[in-house]
Write an enzyme that holds these catalytic residues in place. Structure first.
Site, PDB file in Angstrom:
ATOM      1  N   TRP A 102      14.125  -1.912  16.302  1.00  0.00           N
ATOM      2  CA  TRP A 102      14.534  -0.585  15.817  1.00  0.00           C
ATOM      3  C   TRP A 102      16.037  -0.435  15.764  1.00  0.00           C
ATOM      4  O   TRP A 102      16.569   0.274  14.904  1.00  0.00           O
ATOM      5  CB  TRP A 102      13.866   0.525  16.635  1.00  0.00           C
ATOM      6  CG  TRP A 102      12.419   0.636  16.294  1.00  0.00           C
ATOM      7  CD1 TRP A 102      11.354   0.285  17.080  1.00  0.00           C
ATOM      8  CD2 TRP A 102      11.846   1.056  15.033  1.00  0.00           C
ATOM      9  NE1 TRP A 102      10.183   0.470  16.401  1.00  0.00           N
ATOM     10  CE2 TRP A 102      10.443   0.942  15.160  1.00  0.00           C
ATOM     11  CE3 TRP A 102      12.386   1.514  13.836  1.00  0.00           C
ATOM     12  CZ2 TRP A 102       9.573   1.274  14.112  1.00  0.00           C
ATOM     13  CZ3 TRP A 102      11.522   1.843  12.792  1.00  0.00           C
ATOM     14  CH2 TRP A 102      10.131   1.722  12.943  1.00  0.00           C
ATOM     15  N   ASP A 175      18.932   6.661  19.665  1.00  0.00           N
ATOM     16  CA  ASP A 175      17.574   6.837  19.141  1.00  0.00           C
ATOM     17  C   ASP A 175      16.636   6.827  20.343  1.00  0.00           C
ATOM     18  O   ASP A 175      16.395   5.787  20.948  1.00  0.00           O
ATOM     19  CB  ASP A 175      17.253   5.676  18.185  1.00  0.00           C
ATOM     20  CG  ASP A 175      15.798   5.727  17.685  1.00  0.00           C
ATOM     21  OD1 ASP A 175      15.061   6.645  18.084  1.00  0.00           O
ATOM     22  OD2 ASP A 175      15.426   4.832  16.895  1.00  0.00           O
ATOM     23  N   LYS A 199       5.442  10.354  19.551  1.00  0.00           N
ATOM     24  CA  LYS A 199       5.145   9.640  20.797  1.00  0.00           C
ATOM     25  C   LYS A 199       5.056  10.631  21.958  1.00  0.00           C
ATOM     26  O   LYS A 199       3.983  10.888  22.481  1.00  0.00           O
ATOM     27  CB  LYS A 199       6.186   8.548  21.054  1.00  0.00           C
ATOM     28  CG  LYS A 199       6.126   7.446  19.977  1.00  0.00           C
ATOM     29  CD  LYS A 199       7.471   7.149  19.459  1.00  0.00           C
ATOM     30  CE  LYS A 199       7.590   6.236  18.282  1.00  0.00           C
ATOM     31  NZ  LYS A 199       6.583   5.328  17.878  1.00  0.00           N
TER      32      LYS A 199
HETATM   33  N1  PMP Z   1      12.894   4.546  16.196  1.00  0.00           N
HETATM   34  C1  PMP Z   1      12.016   4.084  17.093  1.00  0.00           C
HETATM   35  C2  PMP Z   1      12.511   3.645  18.436  1.00  0.00           C
HETATM   36  C3  PMP Z   1      10.658   4.037  16.776  1.00  0.00           C
HETATM   37  O1  PMP Z   1       9.776   3.580  17.678  1.00  0.00           O
HETATM   38  C4  PMP Z   1      10.222   4.479  15.515  1.00  0.00           C
HETATM   39  C5  PMP Z   1       8.759   4.474  15.102  1.00  0.00           C
HETATM   40  N2  PMP Z   1       7.897   3.750  15.826  1.00  0.00           N
HETATM   41  C6  PMP Z   1      11.174   4.927  14.593  1.00  0.00           C
HETATM   42  C7  PMP Z   1      12.506   4.963  14.977  1.00  0.00           C
HETATM   43  C8  PMP Z   1      10.790   5.379  13.216  1.00  0.00           C
HETATM   44  O2  PMP Z   1      10.095   6.570  13.309  1.00  0.00           O
HETATM   45  P1  PMP Z   1       9.298   7.159  12.027  1.00  0.00           P
HETATM   46  O3  PMP Z   1       8.170   6.235  11.756  1.00  0.00           O
HETATM   47  O4  PMP Z   1       8.908   8.524  12.489  1.00  0.00           O
HETATM   48  O5  PMP Z   1      10.270   7.227  10.896  1.00  0.00           O
END
Ligand code: PMP
Length: 363
Positions: A102, A175, A199
Site C-alpha cells: 500500500w 494512511d 475495516k
Molecule cells: N490503504 C490501505 C492500507 C488499504 O488496506 C487499502 C484497502 N485495503 C487502501 C488503502 C485502499 O482502500 P480502498 O479500497 O477503500 O480505496
C-alpha cells in the site's frame, strides 16, 4: 441466523450490536418516518447524525480543534491523489516510506501530481532481521507519507523509523486505513491521517480525513471540488451529496467504540487477539509468519501452511466451521487473518483451535 467469524481484510466484519441497531432503525429512523438512506443530507435529522458521528470520532481520537475532520467519497485510494493535490504544488517533492504494497500504491498514484522520492525502505532479504535502508535527502519535501499498517503484508509501524531524516516542520501524512481506531494517534507527529472506512469504521466507499487546517490552501493549482479539503471543511463535508448511509453507520460504530471503553480498550483487545494467534503460529511448525516481531501487525496476520497443497482444504474446512475469508491477498497467496475491532476473542480462539486440529490431522 448463523453469522460466521469473518476474517476478511475489508470490507470487514462489523460489530453485531451495530448491525442490529441499523436493522432496527432501517425502515424508520427515530420519528423521521423514513430510512436514513432516504433523508435529505441537509435535514435536521441527518445533520444531527453527521455532527454526532464527528463529535464521537473527535473524542475517541482526541483530535485537536485546529484539525478538520472530513467525511469523503472514494475510499482509501481516493486520498492517494487528494493528499498530493491538497498539500503540494506540482513542482514540489513528497517523501515516501516504503513498507509494502500500500505504501507503493500511494507513492505511484502521488507521482502523477508531485515528484516522489522514496526515503526509507524495509529490506526484507534476511528473514530473521529486517532492516531499514535510508536514501539520501537533498531538499525539504512538501510532506512525508507512510502507511501505518500494511494490510497485505501484515507489517505495522508503531512509529516512523528512528534514524530517518525528517525535515523540521515537514508535515507527516499517514494512511491508517487498516489500523485507525485500534490505538491512540499522536497529533504532535501527525498532521494528516486518512483511512478508508471498510475495516475499523464502516461500509466501503467512505474515507475519513483528519487534517491540520493550517496546511490547507498551499497547493496553488486547480483541484476537483469534491477532493478539495478546504472546501470540504468549509461546507461540512457536503460539497456534494455525501455518502449518507455510510456516514450514519460509521457513527454507530463510533458510538459502539465509546461504549466498549474507547480506543485504549480497542488497543488492549488488539494486543490480546494478535498475541494469541502469533503464539499459535510460532509454536507450531506447520504454520509460518514471515514478519519479524517488531514489525508484526496486530490487525492483519498473514501465514502459510507447511504444505501449500493443503491451502484449499484448509480454507474449505475452516469455512465449514464458520471461519470465513481466510485466504491471503491474491498478490501473495497463503492465508491471512484480519483481526479488526469487531472481531471477538472467541473468533480467534475458534480459529486457533481449528488450526491446531488441522495440523494434527493433516500435518
Ligand atoms: N490503504 C490501505 C492500507 C488499504 O488496506 C487499502 C484497502 N485495503 C487502501 C488503502 C485502499 O482502500 P480502498 O479500497 O477503500 O480505496
Amino acid at each position: 441466523m448463523n453469522r460466521a467469524y469473518n476474517f476478511c481484510a475489508g470490507p470487514a466484519m462489523l460489530p453485531r450490536e451495530v448491525m442490529e441497531r441499523a436493522q432496527a432503525e432501517f425502515l424508520c429512523y427515530g420519528s423521521s418516518q423514513a430510512s436514513v438512506m432516504e433523508l435529505s443530507h441537509r435535514s435536521d435529522t441527518f445533520m444531527g447524525i453527521a455532527q454526532g458521528a464527528e463529535a464521537n470520532l473527535r473524542q475517541l481520537l482526541k483530535v485537536p480543534d485546529d484539525y478538520a475532520v472530513l467525511f469523503c467519497h472514494g475510499g482509501g485510494r481516493s486520498q492517494f491523489s487528494a493528499v498530493p493535490l491538497n498539500l503540494a504544488p506540482s513542482v514540489a517533492k513528497a517523501h515516501f516510506v516504503n513498507t509494502g504494497s500500500w505504501s507503493r500504491a500511494a507513492m505511484s498514484e502521488a507521482g502523477k501530481f508531485v515528484s516522489t522520492h522514496q526515503i526509507a525502505e524495509l529490506d526484507t532479504r534476511d528473514p530473521s532481521r529486517w532492516a531499514w535502508q535510508f536514501a539520501s535527502v537533498e531538499e525539504a519535501p512538501a510532506y512525508l507519507h507512510y502507511c501505518s499498517n500494511e494490510t497485505i503484508d501484515g507489517v505495522q509501524l508503531s512509529a516512523l523509523p528512528t534514524g530517518m531524516a525528517v525535515s523540521e516542520g515537514c508535515p507527516v501524512v499517514a494512511d491508517m486505513s487498516s489500523d485507525i481506531l485500534s490505538q491512540p494517534i499522536d497529533w504532535d507527529t501527525h498532521q494528516l491521517v486518512y483511512a478508508g472506512a471498510q475495516k475499523n469504521i464502516g461500509p466501503a466507499g467512505l474515507a475519513i480525513v483528519i487534517v491540520k487546517r493550517d496546511l490547507l490552501g498551499r497547493h496553488g493549482r486547480p483541484i476537483p471540488a469534491i477532493m478539495d479539503y478546504r472546501a470540504m471543511d468549509a461546507q461540512g463535508s457536503m460539497v456534494n451529496t455525501p455518502p449518507t448511509y455510510a456516514w450514519y453507520l460509521a457513527g454507530l460504530v463510533f458510538e459502539w467504540v465509546v461504549c466498549q471503553g474507547g480506543v485504549d480498550e480497542m488497543a488492549r483487545r488488539a494486543n490480546q487477539r494478535s498475541e494469541y494467534l502469533y503464539q499459535a503460529i510460532d509454536n507450531n511448525d506447520f504454520y509460518y509468519n514471515p514478519v519479524p516481531k517488531p514489525f508484526r501487525s496486530k490487525m492483519n496476520i498473514p501465514f502459510t501452511l507447511a504444505q501449500p497443497s493443503l491451502d484449499a482444504a484448509f480454507l474449505q474446512e475452516a469455512e465449514a466451521q464458520g471461519l470465513m475469508a481466510l485466504a491471503g491477498h491474491r498478490s501473495v497467496g497463503g492465508m491471512r487473518a484480519s483481526l479488526y475491532n469487531a472481531m471477538p476473542m472467541s473468533g480467534v480462539e475458534t480459529l486457533v483451535d481449528f488450526m491446531g486440529e488441522f495440523a494434527r490431522r493433516r500435518g
